[in-house]
Design a protein around this motif. Structure first.
Motif, PDB file in Angstrom:
ATOM      1  N   MET A   4      13.656  -2.017  26.269  1.00 53.57           N
ATOM      2  CA  MET A   4      12.943  -2.444  27.374  1.00 53.57           C
ATOM      3  C   MET A   4      11.755  -3.118  27.283  1.00 53.57           C
ATOM      4  N   HIS A   5      11.686  -4.278  27.071  1.00 55.46           N
ATOM      5  CA  HIS A   5      10.402  -5.119  26.735  1.00 55.46           C
ATOM      6  C   HIS A   5       9.702  -5.547  27.824  1.00 55.46           C
ATOM      7  N   ILE A   6       8.917  -4.426  28.376  1.00 58.19           N
ATOM      8  CA  ILE A   6       8.040  -4.677  29.477  1.00 58.19           C
ATOM      9  C   ILE A   6       6.552  -4.960  29.318  1.00 58.19           C
ATOM     10  N   ILE A   7       6.126  -4.423  28.236  1.00 62.36           N
ATOM     11  CA  ILE A   7       4.673  -4.544  28.158  1.00 62.36           C
ATOM     12  C   ILE A   7       4.110  -6.029  28.014  1.00 62.36           C
ATOM     13  N   PRO A   8       4.879  -6.897  27.000  1.00 60.78           N
ATOM     14  CA  PRO A   8       4.472  -8.420  27.105  1.00 60.78           C
ATOM     15  C   PRO A   8       4.460  -9.114  28.308  1.00 60.78           C
ATOM     16  N   ASP A   9       5.626  -8.981  29.054  1.00 63.09           N
ATOM     17  CA  ASP A   9       5.528  -9.440  30.353  1.00 63.09           C
ATOM     18  C   ASP A   9       4.648  -8.984  31.393  1.00 63.09           C
ATOM     19  N   THR A  10       4.165  -7.730  31.241  1.00 65.21           N
ATOM     20  CA  THR A  10       3.075  -7.163  32.075  1.00 65.21           C
ATOM     21  C   THR A  10       1.886  -7.820  31.689  1.00 65.21           C
ATOM     22  N   LYS A  11       1.619  -7.996  30.496  1.00 65.86           N
ATOM     23  CA  LYS A  11       0.241  -8.505  29.896  1.00 65.86           C
ATOM     24  C   LYS A  11       0.113 -10.084  30.556  1.00 65.86           C
ATOM     25  N   LYS A  12       1.313 -10.704  30.326  1.00 65.04           N
ATOM     26  CA  LYS A  12       1.529 -12.135  30.659  1.00 65.04           C
ATOM     27  C   LYS A  12       1.221 -12.439  32.206  1.00 65.04           C
ATOM     28  N   TYR A  13       1.772 -11.334  32.941  1.00 62.80           N
ATOM     29  CA  TYR A  13       1.549 -11.349  34.547  1.00 62.80           C
ATOM     30  C   TYR A  13      -0.218 -10.892  34.991  1.00 62.80           C
TER      31      TYR A  13
ATOM     32  N   ARG B 162      31.182  14.218  19.646  1.00 64.11           N
ATOM     33  CA  ARG B 162      30.155  14.282  20.615  1.00 64.11           C
ATOM     34  C   ARG B 162      28.922  13.947  20.163  1.00 64.11           C
ATOM     35  N   LEU B 163      28.338  14.260  18.671  1.00 59.71           N
ATOM     36  CA  LEU B 163      27.102  13.933  18.481  1.00 59.71           C
ATOM     37  C   LEU B 163      26.980  12.276  18.256  1.00 59.71           C
ATOM     38  N   SER B 164      27.823  11.775  17.998  1.00 60.80           N
ATOM     39  CA  SER B 164      27.765  10.045  18.099  1.00 60.80           C
ATOM     40  C   SER B 164      27.883   9.594  19.535  1.00 60.80           C
ATOM     41  N   ASN B 165      28.589  10.345  20.529  1.00 63.71           N
ATOM     42  CA  ASN B 165      28.115   9.827  21.656  1.00 63.71           C
ATOM     43  C   ASN B 165      26.842  10.130  22.372  1.00 63.71           C
ATOM     44  N   PHE B 166      26.360  11.337  21.970  1.00 65.42           N
ATOM     45  CA  PHE B 166      24.958  11.840  22.336  1.00 65.42           C
ATOM     46  C   PHE B 166      23.978  10.735  21.980  1.00 65.42           C
ATOM     47  N   LEU B 167      24.129  10.631  20.753  1.00 62.72           N
ATOM     48  CA  LEU B 167      22.929   9.570  20.061  1.00 62.72           C
ATOM     49  C   LEU B 167      23.167   8.293  20.420  1.00 62.72           C
ATOM     50  N   ARG B 168      24.334   7.785  20.635  1.00 60.44           N
ATOM     51  CA  ARG B 168      24.718   6.235  21.324  1.00 60.44           C
ATOM     52  C   ARG B 168      23.952   6.193  22.466  1.00 60.44           C
ATOM     53  N   VAL B 169      24.010   7.338  23.511  1.00 60.17           N
ATOM     54  CA  VAL B 169      23.243   7.099  24.789  1.00 60.17           C
ATOM     55  C   VAL B 169      21.722   7.183  24.504  1.00 60.17           C
ATOM     56  N   SER B 170      21.363   8.303  23.737  1.00 57.96           N
ATOM     57  CA  SER B 170      19.900   8.121  23.383  1.00 57.96           C
ATOM     58  C   SER B 170      19.279   7.247  22.860  1.00 57.96           C
ATOM     59  N   VAL B 171      19.721   6.256  21.871  1.00 56.01           N
ATOM     60  CA  VAL B 171      19.220   5.120  21.612  1.00 56.01           C
ATOM     61  C   VAL B 171      19.322   3.928  22.386  1.00 56.01           C
ATOM     62  N   SER B 172      20.367   3.842  23.338  1.00 57.34           N
ATOM     63  CA  SER B 172      20.801   2.671  23.971  1.00 57.34           C
ATOM     64  C   SER B 172      19.454   2.071  24.743  1.00 57.34           C
ATOM     65  N   ASN B 173      19.460   0.842  25.121  1.00 61.98           N
ATOM     66  CA  ASN B 173      18.257   0.141  25.381  1.00 61.98           C
ATOM     67  C   ASN B 173      18.552   0.019  26.942  1.00 61.98           C
ATOM     68  N   ASN B 174      18.350   1.275  27.786  1.00 60.02           N
ATOM     69  CA  ASN B 174      18.436   1.566  29.228  1.00 60.02           C
ATOM     70  C   ASN B 174      17.490   0.843  30.113  1.00 60.02           C
ATOM     71  N   LYS B 175      17.640  -0.501  30.437  1.00 58.99           N
ATOM     72  CA  LYS B 175      16.593  -1.428  31.260  1.00 58.99           C
ATOM     73  C   LYS B 175      16.376  -0.490  32.524  1.00 58.99           C
ATOM     74  N   ASP B 176      17.287  -0.143  33.057  1.00 60.05           N
ATOM     75  CA  ASP B 176      17.052   0.217  34.677  1.00 60.05           C
ATOM     76  C   ASP B 176      16.625   1.720  34.727  1.00 60.05           C
ATOM     77  N   GLY B 177      16.695   2.521  33.565  1.00 54.05           N
ATOM     78  CA  GLY B 177      16.098   3.931  33.713  1.00 54.05           C
ATOM     79  C   GLY B 177      17.112   4.974  34.360  1.00 54.05           C
ATOM     80  N   ILE B 178      18.359   4.438  34.788  1.00 47.59           N
ATOM     81  CA  ILE B 178      19.070   5.210  35.531  1.00 47.59           C
ATOM     82  C   ILE B 178      20.553   5.473  34.970  1.00 47.59           C
TER      83      ILE B 178
END
Length: 368
Positions: free
Chosen positions: A1-10, A216-232
């Protein structure tokens, strides 16, 4: 989630005046007043040329005053830097003087044009004569400019309010993202260390269980490193993540760990929770309590109305192997930023429970 650059620009743009809206106001207000005067002249049976002359003069007058105010705003805004009161007084004084100069200038120009025969005198001339006309016109110019200033200030205040709301939303989102990323960074090291050791042991003892554990470990790590932009995440996804986590811990602790799931809306895609909201509660329960075959740790994830409740029996360890530094405070903050609600924590010395209200997709502030 690349929010900091956009925030600075704003943030770099937040101090700029809403010039586009101010110019629109100038045009729309001038056209509206001109149209009103045209209707007024028609009802008063004024000649077409006289009405047209009045409309043109008012249109020019309002636009000159509006543009003059915008120019003064740009001039004073660049020079405030802590001298707000001085430059505010300077702006309003200059604005009123500018309005007097503009209306008197137009009066002299129109008088000159009439004297030279380029245009006709207005059908309804000014009722005041002599030098009093200058005071009358000055007062009229200040009152007209006062209306313009009120409208322009409304535009500026409204724009500042919109920017403040957007700034607050961006900051909240950035804080939520930072808390989420911090949580992920804290989960990985210790968990991966234990998980890989268990996997190594399973490969030798039971390849089939090792394969299930690896999935199960693979599924767990996949979710943990995914770029969830919505946070939900959907309730189903959070429950699946929790199930994978507990099944992996079950391999480690065996019958010393028991867990049950009883969630009615598990398949309802409209039900959501903050991503990684249940797993930290399960991790904390395992981290803070003794797990033995004689005194197993019992964890329940159940639904009570519109709430998901995670409960465990309390049998505190004398020492804790590691500490993530995030805990409930992290989860409570993320939950509050996303939903606006608080989590509920209960501790009666026998059982510890945390309740999270199930959200609907539209309840989350990033959708608003």
């Amino acid at each position: 989630m690349h929010i900091i650059p956009d925030t600075k620009k704003y943030f770099a743009m937040t101090n700029k005046l809403p010039l586009k809206n101010l110019l629109k106001l100038s045009i729309y207000f001038s056209i509206g007043m001109s149209f009103f005067l045209l209707l007024s002249a028609t009802m008063e049976d004024e000649s077409f040329l006289g009405a047209l002359n009045r409309v043109i003069n008012v249109f020019i007058l309002l636009n000159l005053m509006s543009l003059g105010n915008i120019g003064l705003l740009l001039f004073t805004e660049k020079r405030k830097h802590g001298n707000e009161l001085f430059y505010d007084c300077f702006f309003y004084t200059s604005s009123l003087l500018m309005s007097i100069l503009v209306i008197l200038g137009l009066y002299f120009i129109n008088t000159e044009l009439v004297d030279r025969g380029y245009t006709t005198a207005p059908t309804t001339p000014l009722r005041v004569k002599g030098d009093v006309v200058y005071f009358y016109l000055s007062l009229q110019g200040m009152l007209t400019n006062g209306m313009l200033l009120l409208l322009q200030n409304f535009i500026i205040v409204q724009d500042a309010n919109n920017k403040a709301q957007l700034e607050n939303s961006l900051l909240n989102t950035a804080r939520s993202e930072a808390a989420y990323q911090l949580l992920l960074q804290q989960i990985h090291p210790h968990f991966l260390f234990n998980a890989l050791n268990i996997l190594k042991s399973l490969i030798k003892k039971s390849p089939e269980r090792a394969e299930d554990y690896l999935m199960r470990l693979s599924n767990f790590l996949r979710v943990s490193v995914s770029n969830n932009k919505d946070g939900i995440a959907t309730l189903k996804e959070e429950l699946k993540l929790s199930m994978d986590y507990l099944e992996m811990q079950k391999v480690r602790f065996g019958s010393a760990l028991n867990f049950t799931f009883n969630v009615i809306d598990a398949e309802n895609s409209a039900c959501v929770l903050p991503v990684f909201s249940l797993q930290p509660l399960l991790e904390n329960a395992i981290k803070h309590n003794e797990l033995t075959v004689a005194t197993p740790l019992d964890i329940e994830i159940i639904q009570q109305g519109n709430w998901i409740v995670v409960t465990n029996n309390i049998q505190l360890r004398s020492t804790i192997d590691y500490h993530t530094g995030s805990g409930l405070a992290n989860l409570a903050e993320r939950y509050r930023l996303i939903s606006g609600d608080d989590i509920e924590i209960r501790d009666n010395s026998l059982f510890f429970s945390v309740s999270l209200k199930i959200l609907n997709d539209e309840d989350c502030n990033h959708r608003r």
